[in-house]
Design a protein around this motif. Structure first.
Motif, PDB file in Angstrom:
ATOM      1  N   SER A 102       3.303  16.304  -1.986  1.00 53.62           N
ATOM      2  CA  SER A 102       3.144  15.383  -0.853  1.00 53.62           C
ATOM      3  C   SER A 102       2.446  16.031   0.341  1.00 53.62           C
ATOM      4  CB  SER A 102       4.510  14.848  -0.412  1.00 53.62           C
ATOM      5  OG  SER A 102       5.318  15.911   0.068  1.00 53.62           O
ATOM      6  N   GLN A 103       2.353  17.335   0.359  1.00 54.37           N
ATOM      7  CA  GLN A 103       1.716  18.033   1.481  1.00 54.37           C
ATOM      8  C   GLN A 103       0.206  17.800   1.522  1.00 54.37           C
ATOM      9  OE1 GLN A 103       3.966  19.185   3.558  1.00 54.37           O
ATOM     10  NE2 GLN A 103       5.420  18.653   1.970  1.00 54.37           N
ATOM     11  N   GLN A 104      -0.346  17.277   0.438  1.00 54.46           N
ATOM     12  CA  GLN A 104      -1.788  17.071   0.381  1.00 54.46           C
ATOM     13  C   GLN A 104      -2.285  16.073   1.418  1.00 54.46           C
ATOM     14  OE1 GLN A 104      -3.322  14.886  -3.141  1.00 54.46           O
ATOM     15  NE2 GLN A 104      -1.158  14.763  -3.718  1.00 54.46           N
ATOM     16  N   VAL A 105      -1.417  15.197   1.909  1.00 56.10           N
ATOM     17  CA  VAL A 105      -1.865  14.209   2.892  1.00 56.10           C
ATOM     18  C   VAL A 105      -2.230  14.853   4.225  1.00 56.10           C
ATOM     19  CG1 VAL A 105      -0.544  12.330   1.855  1.00 56.10           C
ATOM     20  CG2 VAL A 105       0.464  13.644   3.701  1.00 56.10           C
ATOM     21  N   TYR A 106      -1.793  16.066   4.462  1.00 55.68           N
ATOM     22  CA  TYR A 106      -2.053  16.743   5.737  1.00 55.68           C
ATOM     23  C   TYR A 106      -3.271  17.656   5.690  1.00 55.68           C
ATOM     24  CZ  TYR A 106       2.591  15.054   6.718  1.00 55.68           C
ATOM     25  OH  TYR A 106       3.680  14.237   6.888  1.00 55.68           O
ATOM     26  N   PHE A 107      -3.942  17.724   4.535  1.00 53.63           N
ATOM     27  CA  PHE A 107      -5.051  18.657   4.384  1.00 53.63           C
ATOM     28  C   PHE A 107      -6.278  17.969   3.811  1.00 53.63           C
ATOM     29  CE2 PHE A 107      -1.320  21.273   4.545  1.00 53.63           C
ATOM     30  CZ  PHE A 107      -1.721  22.272   5.401  1.00 53.63           C
ATOM     31  N   SER A 108      -7.409  18.625   3.999  1.00 49.91           N
ATOM     32  CA  SER A 108      -8.658  18.091   3.467  1.00 49.91           C
ATOM     33  C   SER A 108      -8.637  18.185   1.944  1.00 49.91           C
ATOM     34  CB  SER A 108      -9.845  18.872   4.024  1.00 49.91           C
ATOM     35  OG  SER A 108      -9.823  20.194   3.517  1.00 49.91           O
ATOM     36  N   GLU A 109      -9.521  17.425   1.340  1.00 54.92           N
ATOM     37  CA  GLU A 109      -9.628  17.453  -0.118  1.00 54.92           C
ATOM     38  C   GLU A 109     -10.006  18.834  -0.625  1.00 54.92           C
ATOM     39  OE1 GLU A 109     -11.867  14.636  -2.851  1.00 54.92           O
ATOM     40  OE2 GLU A 109     -11.305  13.332  -1.172  1.00 54.92           O
ATOM     41  N   ASP A 110     -10.876  19.500   0.105  1.00 51.00           N
ATOM     42  CA  ASP A 110     -11.336  20.827  -0.279  1.00 51.00           C
ATOM     43  C   ASP A 110     -10.167  21.815  -0.321  1.00 51.00           C
ATOM     44  OD1 ASP A 110     -13.330  22.729  -0.946  1.00 51.00           O
ATOM     45  OD2 ASP A 110     -13.353  23.420   1.141  1.00 51.00           O
ATOM     46  N   THR A 111      -9.327  21.777   0.694  1.00 57.00           N
ATOM     47  CA  THR A 111      -8.178  22.689   0.743  1.00 57.00           C
ATOM     48  C   THR A 111      -7.190  22.349  -0.366  1.00 57.00           C
ATOM     49  OG1 THR A 111      -8.439  22.986   3.116  1.00 57.00           O
ATOM     50  CG2 THR A 111      -6.289  23.514   2.190  1.00 57.00           C
ATOM     51  N   TRP A 112      -6.916  21.065  -0.544  1.00 55.76           N
ATOM     52  CA  TRP A 112      -5.965  20.690  -1.593  1.00 55.76           C
ATOM     53  C   TRP A 112      -6.512  21.055  -2.970  1.00 55.76           C
ATOM     54  CZ3 TRP A 112      -1.104  20.251  -2.052  1.00 55.76           C
ATOM     55  CH2 TRP A 112      -0.562  19.721  -3.216  1.00 55.76           C
ATOM     56  N   ASP A 113      -7.801  20.887  -3.188  1.00 55.95           N
ATOM     57  CA  ASP A 113      -8.395  21.283  -4.470  1.00 55.95           C
ATOM     58  C   ASP A 113      -8.227  22.783  -4.705  1.00 55.95           C
ATOM     59  OD1 ASP A 113      -9.151  18.725  -5.154  1.00 55.95           O
ATOM     60  OD2 ASP A 113     -11.237  18.957  -4.511  1.00 55.95           O
ATOM     61  N   ALA A 114      -8.367  23.582  -3.657  1.00 54.37           N
ATOM     62  CA  ALA A 114      -8.176  25.028  -3.800  1.00 54.37           C
ATOM     63  C   ALA A 114      -6.739  25.343  -4.202  1.00 54.37           C
ATOM     64  CB  ALA A 114      -8.535  25.737  -2.492  1.00 54.37           C
ATOM     65  N   VAL A 115      -5.778  24.632  -3.638  1.00 59.76           N
ATOM     66  CA  VAL A 115      -4.370  24.836  -4.003  1.00 59.76           C
ATOM     67  C   VAL A 115      -4.148  24.429  -5.451  1.00 59.76           C
ATOM     68  CG1 VAL A 115      -2.010  24.053  -3.558  1.00 59.76           C
ATOM     69  CG2 VAL A 115      -3.527  24.585  -1.635  1.00 59.76           C
ATOM     70  N   ARG A 116      -4.662  23.275  -5.821  1.00 61.10           N
ATOM     71  CA  ARG A 116      -4.498  22.778  -7.191  1.00 61.10           C
ATOM     72  C   ARG A 116      -5.151  23.727  -8.199  1.00 61.10           C
ATOM     73  NH1 ARG A 116      -7.757  20.313  -9.990  1.00 61.10           N
ATOM     74  NH2 ARG A 116      -9.114  19.647  -8.303  1.00 61.10           N
ATOM     75  N   ILE A 117      -6.337  24.214  -7.876  1.00 64.94           N
ATOM     76  CA  ILE A 117      -7.036  25.148  -8.763  1.00 64.94           C
ATOM     77  C   ILE A 117      -6.256  26.452  -8.900  1.00 64.94           C
ATOM     78  CG2 ILE A 117      -9.103  26.615  -8.907  1.00 64.94           C
ATOM     79  CD1 ILE A 117     -10.669  24.135  -7.818  1.00 64.94           C
ATOM     80  N   ALA A 118      -5.662  26.911  -7.801  1.00 66.87           N
ATOM     81  CA  ALA A 118      -4.860  28.137  -7.856  1.00 66.87           C
ATOM     82  C   ALA A 118      -3.671  27.955  -8.805  1.00 66.87           C
ATOM     83  CB  ALA A 118      -4.384  28.511  -6.455  1.00 66.87           C
ATOM     84  N   VAL A 119      -3.013  26.815  -8.719  1.00 70.83           N
ATOM     85  CA  VAL A 119      -1.873  26.542  -9.601  1.00 70.83           C
ATOM     86  C   VAL A 119      -2.342  26.490 -11.053  1.00 70.83           C
ATOM     87  CG1 VAL A 119      -0.161  24.791 -10.239  1.00 70.83           C
ATOM     88  CG2 VAL A 119      -0.528  25.353  -7.826  1.00 70.83           C
ATOM     89  N   GLU A 120      -3.432  25.792 -11.297  1.00 73.82           N
ATOM     90  CA  GLU A 120      -3.949  25.694 -12.664  1.00 73.82           C
ATOM     91  C   GLU A 120      -4.382  27.055 -13.199  1.00 73.82           C
ATOM     92  OE1 GLU A 120      -7.023  22.759 -12.374  1.00 73.82           O
ATOM     93  OE2 GLU A 120      -5.599  21.110 -12.133  1.00 73.82           O
ATOM     94  N   GLU A 121      -4.949  27.884 -12.345  1.00 76.50           N
ATOM     95  CA  GLU A 121      -5.379  29.220 -12.764  1.00 76.50           C
ATOM     96  C   GLU A 121      -4.188  30.090 -13.151  1.00 76.50           C
ATOM     97  OE1 GLU A 121      -7.794  32.409 -13.719  1.00 76.50           O
ATOM     98  OE2 GLU A 121      -8.413  30.349 -13.303  1.00 76.50           O
ATOM     99  N   VAL A 122      -3.108  30.012 -12.399  1.00 79.16           N
ATOM    100  CA  VAL A 122      -1.917  30.795 -12.738  1.00 79.16           C
ATOM    101  C   VAL A 122      -1.349  30.324 -14.073  1.00 79.16           C
ATOM    102  CG1 VAL A 122       0.463  31.314 -12.060  1.00 79.16           C
ATOM    103  CG2 VAL A 122      -1.353  31.368 -10.353  1.00 79.16           C
ATOM    104  N   ILE A 123      -1.291  29.014 -14.263  1.00 77.44           N
ATOM    105  CA  ILE A 123      -0.804  28.481 -15.543  1.00 77.44           C
ATOM    106  C   ILE A 123      -1.722  28.921 -16.680  1.00 77.44           C
ATOM    107  CG2 ILE A 123      -0.491  26.342 -16.866  1.00 77.44           C
ATOM    108  CD1 ILE A 123       0.554  25.069 -14.252  1.00 77.44           C
ATOM    109  N   SER A 124      -3.011  28.895 -16.447  1.00 74.31           N
ATOM    110  CA  SER A 124      -3.974  29.329 -17.466  1.00 74.31           C
ATOM    111  C   SER A 124      -3.784  30.806 -17.811  1.00 74.31           C
ATOM    112  CB  SER A 124      -5.393  29.074 -16.963  1.00 74.31           C
ATOM    113  OG  SER A 124      -6.330  29.586 -17.860  1.00 74.31           O
ATOM    114  N   ARG A 125      -3.580  31.632 -16.799  1.00 76.50           N
ATOM    115  CA  ARG A 125      -3.340  33.065 -17.051  1.00 76.50           C
ATOM    116  C   ARG A 125      -2.106  33.273 -17.917  1.00 76.50           C
ATOM    117  NH1 ARG A 125      -4.003  35.778 -11.104  1.00 76.50           N
ATOM    118  NH2 ARG A 125      -6.164  35.178 -10.755  1.00 76.50           N
TER     119      ARG A 125
END
Length: 173
Positions: A102-125
């Protein structure tokens, strides 16, 4: 005819005065409305800024909590097989992410995408690390491979996401 001329002599100046008054009042009301909008925006900013700061804190905490070293340390790998630890780590990371989505509503799409990508990268690792081990490997073995992979990475998506969150919040200070 003179009666009509006399009436026009009175009505035309009166109409001009009324039109002038209309313009003055309309201008005044427009300025007052703009002033009220600015006051409202100021009040909203005062209310939203603390919430945005809390959201930034939560995103940074999320990103710190899902770093491989942190998530493994909280999981106690010696109690699990590699497969069990793999499932446990993935579910814990997804749970953390879903809890903070739910914190994504307070941030730009670019920032939220970076957070989402970081989570996906950790799961991928973690998934790649699990694939490198055989089925009889222990949780400690998986933890070692995940941590080794994490330390070998040059471009850390978690650090990038944290920088983006901090950069977006630094606009207010």
């Amino acid at each position: 005819m003179t009666y009509l001329l006399e009436l026009l002599k009175i009505l035309l100046p009166a109409a001009a005065v009324l039109y002038g008054m209309y313009l003055v009042v309309a201008s005044f009301l427009s300025k007052e409305q703009e002033k009220l909008k600015l006051d409202l925006r100021s009040q909203q900013a005062n209310l939203v800024l603390p919430i945005r700061l809390q959201a930034a804190e939560r995103l940074c905490l999320l990103l710190e909590r899902i770093t491989p070293s942190q998530v493994i340390r909280r999981s106690i790998p010696g109690q699990f097989s590699a497969e069990e630890l793999h499932h446990h780590l993935i579910s814990e990371i997804r749970e953390e992410f879903n809890h903070n989505a739910s914190q994504q509503v307070y941030f730009s799409e670019d920032t939220w995408d970076a957070v989402r990508i970081a989570v996906e990268e950790v799961i991928s690792r973690i998934n790649v690390s699990r694939q490198q081990l055989n089925s009889s490997a222990s949780g400690v073995d998986l933890a070692k491979v995940v941590l080794t992979q994490s330390f070998d990475r040059k471009n850390d998506p978690i650090a990038l996401a944290i920088r983006k969150v901090k950069a977006e919040i630094s606009v207010y200070f």
